[in-house]
Design an enzyme around this catalytic site. Structure first.
Site, PDB file in Angstrom:
ATOM      1  N   LYS A   1      52.605  32.386  36.577  1.00 11.81           N
ATOM      2  CA  LYS A   1      52.781  33.917  36.559  1.00 11.81           C
ATOM      3  C   LYS A   1      54.033  34.501  37.014  1.00 11.81           C
ATOM      4  O   LYS A   1      54.767  35.209  36.347  1.00 11.81           O
ATOM      5  CB  LYS A   1      51.559  34.472  37.009  1.00 11.81           C
ATOM      6  CG  LYS A   1      50.277  34.144  36.355  1.00 11.81           C
ATOM      7  CD  LYS A   1      48.988  34.590  36.841  1.00 11.81           C
ATOM      8  CE  LYS A   1      47.796  33.995  36.211  1.00 11.81           C
ATOM      9  NZ  LYS A   1      46.580  34.357  36.763  1.00 11.81           N
TER      10      LYS A   1
ATOM     11  N   ASP B   1      44.413  42.424  35.518  1.00 12.63           N
ATOM     12  CA  ASP B   1      43.351  41.597  35.024  1.00 12.63           C
ATOM     13  C   ASP B   1      42.088  41.955  34.112  1.00 12.63           C
ATOM     14  O   ASP B   1      41.596  41.234  33.633  1.00 12.63           O
ATOM     15  CB  ASP B   1      42.923  40.748  36.421  1.00 12.63           C
ATOM     16  CG  ASP B   1      43.360  39.318  36.633  1.00 12.63           C
ATOM     17  OD1 ASP B   1      43.742  38.770  35.690  1.00 12.63           O
ATOM     18  OD2 ASP B   1      43.380  38.932  37.765  1.00 12.63           O
TER      19      ASP B   1
ATOM     20  N   GLN C   1      43.887  35.702  42.388  1.00  9.29           N
ATOM     21  CA  GLN C   1      43.348  34.614  41.717  1.00  9.29           C
ATOM     22  C   GLN C   1      42.009  33.960  41.948  1.00  9.29           C
ATOM     23  O   GLN C   1      41.725  33.955  43.137  1.00  9.29           O
ATOM     24  CB  GLN C   1      44.545  33.402  41.918  1.00  9.29           C
ATOM     25  CG  GLN C   1      44.589  32.504  40.938  1.00  9.29           C
ATOM     26  CD  GLN C   1      44.662  32.503  39.580  1.00  9.29           C
ATOM     27  OE1 GLN C   1      45.489  33.687  39.243  1.00  9.29           O
ATOM     28  NE2 GLN C   1      44.281  31.818  38.386  1.00  9.29           N
TER      29      GLN C   1
HETATM   30  N1  GUN Z   1      41.241  32.259  37.385  1.00 11.37           N
HETATM   31  C1  GUN Z   1      41.256  31.893  35.786  1.00 11.37           C
HETATM   32  N2  GUN Z   1      41.605  32.713  35.102  1.00 11.37           N
HETATM   33  C2  GUN Z   1      42.094  33.802  35.811  1.00 11.37           C
HETATM   34  C3  GUN Z   1      42.684  34.947  35.475  1.00 11.37           C
HETATM   35  O1  GUN Z   1      42.829  35.357  34.222  1.00 11.37           O
HETATM   36  N3  GUN Z   1      42.801  35.892  36.487  1.00 11.37           N
HETATM   37  C4  GUN Z   1      42.429  35.671  37.745  1.00 11.37           C
HETATM   38  N4  GUN Z   1      42.733  36.612  38.833  1.00 11.37           N
HETATM   39  N5  GUN Z   1      42.040  34.387  37.998  1.00 11.37           N
HETATM   40  C5  GUN Z   1      41.775  33.470  37.106  1.00 11.37           C
END
Ligand code: GUN
Length: 293
Positions: free
Chosen positions: A52, A119, A96
């Site tokens: 990211k 998110d 995350q």
């Molecule tokens: N863990 C797996 N996919 C995601 C996501 O799209 N966002 C976040 N914050 N954690 C994740």
């Protein structure tokens, strides 16, 4: 069979975002700024967060990764989130997942200001998504919608079967595909771990979205001829044949299912890349205050 090529579409969309960021900067605005919080040292989470941050840099965003030990307290994390909520130089915040078990995901998600919740996990954003109102939509389902849109796949009236009911993918996906929108307007079946005889539903599906987290779960005998198949699987296995020491497998037996499908996403090179682009889109929208003032 035709490929729903996430790599190609993600590259196109990233170029569009880069151009918009360049124009913003030329007009005297600062770059969009995403903060990602990573707690603990889960290998997959570390990979996703690094990716990211790398993608942010590629489109001209600023990004900050805050890394904390597994044993930080919930109160410490909530305070940090509040601090970021109040920082006008930060547009988007993601924490995350998964988090260690002593930290409540619900509390964390509800502490994030919904206006920075890129998110799309906050109840305000989930509620607005349900009502087809402008909001941040969870990155993976939104990435899949963008992929279907860019390939101009007509979905109205189709039977869409989603496998997996997670808050991050399956649940929002099922809502989006049923909305009065394009893509959307499907008759949706949401299958999960308690669904008896999943095959009965998958064999009737015009669109199959598989987010169950099991390597090669969807086999050719479960698929109707001409179906559209979207594979959300990110099953990592140790491998000595790849640079990073892991090989990714989808939830779909690609070699066999692709012989029957009209359209299919590969793994890697499908949904995963669209997920990141979708997060970039949400962060850009946050910087532009597109949904909330
Ligand atoms: N863990 C797996 N996919 C995601 C996501 O799209 N966002 C976040 N914050 N954690 C994740």
């Amino acid at each position: 069979m035709q490929l729903l090529d996430g790599k190609k579409i993600a590259t196109e969309i990233k170029a569009e975002i880069s151009a918009e960021v360049a124009a913003m900067k030329a007009a005297g605005h600062r770059a969009p700024h995403l903060v990602a919080i990573l707690v603990g040292n889960d290998g997959a989470s570390e990979t996703y967060v690094n990716s990211k941050a790398r993608n942010c840099a590629e489109v001209g965003f600023e990004s900050t990764v805050l890394r904390y030990d597994n044993d930080i307290s919930e109160a410490f994390l909530l305070d940090k989130i509040t601090e970021i909520n109040n920082d006008p130089d930060i547009d988007g915040l993601i924490v995350q997942l998964p988090l260690p078990p002593h930290i409540s995901v619900t509390k964390v998600v509800e502490t994030i200001d919904y206006r920075k919740d890129v998110d799309g996990f906050h109840p305000v954003n989930i509620g607005r998504m349900n009502k087809n109102l402008p909001c941040y939509i969870s990155a993976t389902p939104n990435g899949i919608m963008m992929l279907l849109q860019r390939y101009q796949i007509e979905t109205a009236g189709m039977h869409c079967v989603v496998i997996g009911r997670s808050n991050i993918v399956g649940s929002p996906m099922s809502i989006l595909m049923a909305l009065n929108a394009e893509p959307g307007n499907c008759t949706v079946t949401l299958c999960h771990s308690k669904t008896p005889d999943i095959r009965k539903f998958t064999r009737d599906a015009d669109i199959l979205i598989v987010a169950i987290g099991k390597k090669n779960f969807l086999t050719a005998d479960m698929v109707k001829e001409g179906a559209i198949v979207v594979d959300v699987g990110m099953n990592r296995e140790v491998s000595d044949k790849t640079k990073n020491g892991f090989k990714l497998y989808g939830d779909v037996d690609f070699d066999e299912v692709s012989k029957k499908a009209a359209w299919i996403t590969p793994v890697p090179g499908g949904v995963g890349l669209m997920t990141i682009v979708s997060l970039l889109k949400n962060t850009l929208a946050a910087a532009k205050k597109e949904y909330y003032g």
